[in-house]
Write an enzyme that holds these catalytic residues in place. Sequence first.
Site, PDB file in Angstrom:
ATOM      1  N   GLU A   1      30.703  -0.665 -22.935  1.00 17.08           N
ATOM      2  CA  GLU A   1      30.841   0.344 -21.865  1.00 17.08           C
ATOM      3  C   GLU A   1      31.663  -0.206 -20.717  1.00 17.08           C
ATOM      4  O   GLU A   1      31.470  -1.330 -20.278  1.00 17.08           O
ATOM      5  CB  GLU A   1      29.459   0.784 -21.363  1.00 17.08           C
ATOM      6  CG  GLU A   1      29.543   1.828 -20.241  1.00 17.08           C
ATOM      7  CD  GLU A   1      28.184   2.387 -19.824  1.00 17.08           C
ATOM      8  OE1 GLU A   1      27.285   2.502 -20.676  1.00 17.08           O
ATOM      9  OE2 GLU A   1      28.031   2.699 -18.626  1.00 17.08           O
TER      10      GLU A   1
ATOM     11  N   HIS B   1      27.822   9.194 -22.918  1.00 16.39           N
ATOM     12  CA  HIS B   1      26.374   9.054 -22.665  1.00 16.39           C
ATOM     13  C   HIS B   1      25.956  10.161 -21.715  1.00 16.39           C
ATOM     14  O   HIS B   1      26.791  10.875 -21.164  1.00 16.39           O
ATOM     15  CB  HIS B   1      26.091   7.697 -22.009  1.00 16.39           C
ATOM     16  CG  HIS B   1      26.086   6.574 -22.981  1.00 16.39           C
ATOM     17  ND1 HIS B   1      24.952   5.874 -23.302  1.00 16.39           N
ATOM     18  CD2 HIS B   1      27.078   6.042 -23.724  1.00 16.39           C
ATOM     19  CE1 HIS B   1      25.250   4.957 -24.195  1.00 16.39           C
ATOM     20  NE2 HIS B   1      26.541   5.032 -24.475  1.00 16.39           N
TER      21      HIS B   1
ATOM     22  N   ASP C   1      20.611   1.285 -28.431  1.00 19.44           N
ATOM     23  CA  ASP C   1      21.203   1.949 -27.262  1.00 19.44           C
ATOM     24  C   ASP C   1      21.028   1.057 -26.021  1.00 19.44           C
ATOM     25  O   ASP C   1      19.918   0.561 -25.764  1.00 19.44           O
ATOM     26  CB  ASP C   1      20.463   3.291 -27.078  1.00 19.44           C
ATOM     27  CG  ASP C   1      21.134   4.202 -26.079  1.00 19.44           C
ATOM     28  OD1 ASP C   1      22.358   4.093 -25.898  1.00 19.44           O
ATOM     29  OD2 ASP C   1      20.420   5.051 -25.505  1.00 19.44           O
TER      30      ASP C   1
ATOM     31  N   ALA D   1      24.587  13.056 -21.960  1.00 23.38           N
ATOM     32  CA  ALA D   1      25.217  14.331 -22.317  1.00 23.38           C
ATOM     33  C   ALA D   1      24.221  15.460 -22.580  1.00 23.38           C
ATOM     34  O   ALA D   1      24.568  16.462 -23.196  1.00 23.38           O
ATOM     35  CB  ALA D   1      26.113  14.117 -23.535  1.00 23.38           C
TER      36      ALA D   1
ATOM     37  N   ASP E   1      19.133  12.178 -25.160  1.00 18.58           N
ATOM     38  CA  ASP E   1      17.740  11.748 -25.109  1.00 18.58           C
ATOM     39  C   ASP E   1      16.925  12.794 -24.343  1.00 18.58           C
ATOM     40  O   ASP E   1      15.965  13.379 -24.868  1.00 18.58           O
ATOM     41  CB  ASP E   1      17.652  10.379 -24.417  1.00 18.58           C
ATOM     42  CG  ASP E   1      16.271   9.767 -24.504  1.00 18.58           C
ATOM     43  OD1 ASP E   1      15.318  10.480 -24.880  1.00 18.58           O
ATOM     44  OD2 ASP E   1      16.107   8.583 -24.188  1.00 18.58           O
ATOM     45  N   SER E   2      17.343  13.087 -23.100  1.00 22.84           N
ATOM     46  CA  SER E   2      16.550  13.969 -22.228  1.00 22.84           C
ATOM     47  C   SER E   2      16.264  15.329 -22.873  1.00 22.84           C
ATOM     48  O   SER E   2      15.143  15.848 -22.754  1.00 22.84           O
ATOM     49  CB  SER E   2      17.271  14.193 -20.897  1.00 22.84           C
ATOM     50  OG  SER E   2      17.444  12.965 -20.241  1.00 22.84           O
TER      51      SER E   2
ATOM     52  N   ASN F   1      25.596  11.075 -26.808  1.00 22.92           N
ATOM     53  CA  ASN F   1      24.203  10.611 -26.701  1.00 22.92           C
ATOM     54  C   ASN F   1      23.283  11.649 -26.072  1.00 22.92           C
ATOM     55  O   ASN F   1      23.605  12.206 -25.017  1.00 22.92           O
ATOM     56  CB  ASN F   1      24.151   9.361 -25.818  1.00 22.92           C
ATOM     57  CG  ASN F   1      24.713   8.140 -26.511  1.00 22.92           C
ATOM     58  OD1 ASN F   1      25.490   8.263 -27.442  1.00 22.92           O
ATOM     59  ND2 ASN F   1      24.325   6.977 -26.057  1.00 22.92           N
TER      60      ASN F   1
END
Length: 304
Positions: free
Chosen positions: A130, A205, A78, A207, A251-252, A249
């Site tokens: 990107e 990303h 990533d 998201a 992560d958080s 994507n």
Amino acid sequence: MKDLKYFLDKALKNHFALGAFNFSGLETLQGITLACREMNSPAIIAVSESALNYMNDYVIALANTAKKQFNGLYLHLDHGKSFEICKKAVDLGFDSVMIDGSALKIEDNIKLTKSVCNYAHKKGVLVEGELGQIKGIEEDISRQKDIYTDPHRAFQFVDETSLDLLAISIGTSHGAYKYNGEQTLRFDILKEIEKSLKNFPLVLHGASTINENLINIINDNGGDIQNANGIPENLLKMAVKDHNIVKINTDSDLRLAMTSATRQCLNNNKSIIDPREYLGKGRDKVKEIVEYKIKNILLSQNQF
Ligand code: G3H
Ligand code: 13P
Ligand code: ZN
């Protein structure tokens, strides 16, 4: 065995998305793996440059073990920022890499992305690039303003680089503080990108939905997270169902899952010293959140 390209093509055709779930440790990866296996959902397990540095050589062993548990998982780099880090990931056996030249001038972004494609494609590794810039905190860089993807430039970018997936900027944002004003996404720009790229796989990303419940658990158990917010679930679902978004994507949300469950467990059981007790709770919560996303946002259940 079916490769990542097979599932990206299938996602584009059947309007579901692969979750790209970031991990930086065992329990998060276990939670993701268990959820995907139970849901029979293909997915991407993603490692940022800093997570790669954190886990170093353990990454491949962990990812290979996860893939043995469920072989619908694909390992992805990533936000690789240089040719060298992408080459390293390709050589380590990653299934796909992201070269993130979004901060560069488009000519330099094209040059860098093309060089990674040339190297990775020879080894059968897919490449994500990107165009445009996404707000929020990424590695140690903080960006305050979106620079939306220019639909006309998107065609040039894809055409000249031969990349496999394009990450776009339409209002999503990295981290747990995504909006100051209205929580919305620029579907008008997305439509323009789709018009100029015609059936090309796109990536969102930043998201995470930033579940209020998890924030409350963190704050009720000694944490202090204020004014956090995320992308509304219905907008993400719309991007998957009605558009060409095939990779989302997250992560958080997994960080919040892990942090809320471990804080709650430690706070409720002051004598715990065995990390398996609280990290195990974190793992369970990650699994629950991933399952929820597969069912309600990604629509990838039983697509393996
Ligand atoms: O997009 C950025 C990811 O959330 C990775 O963040 O570099 O802190 O692992 P990280
Ligand atoms: P979130 O911070 O919204 O989870 O985004 C993660 C991401 O885009 C990783 O590349
Ligand atoms: Zn990202």
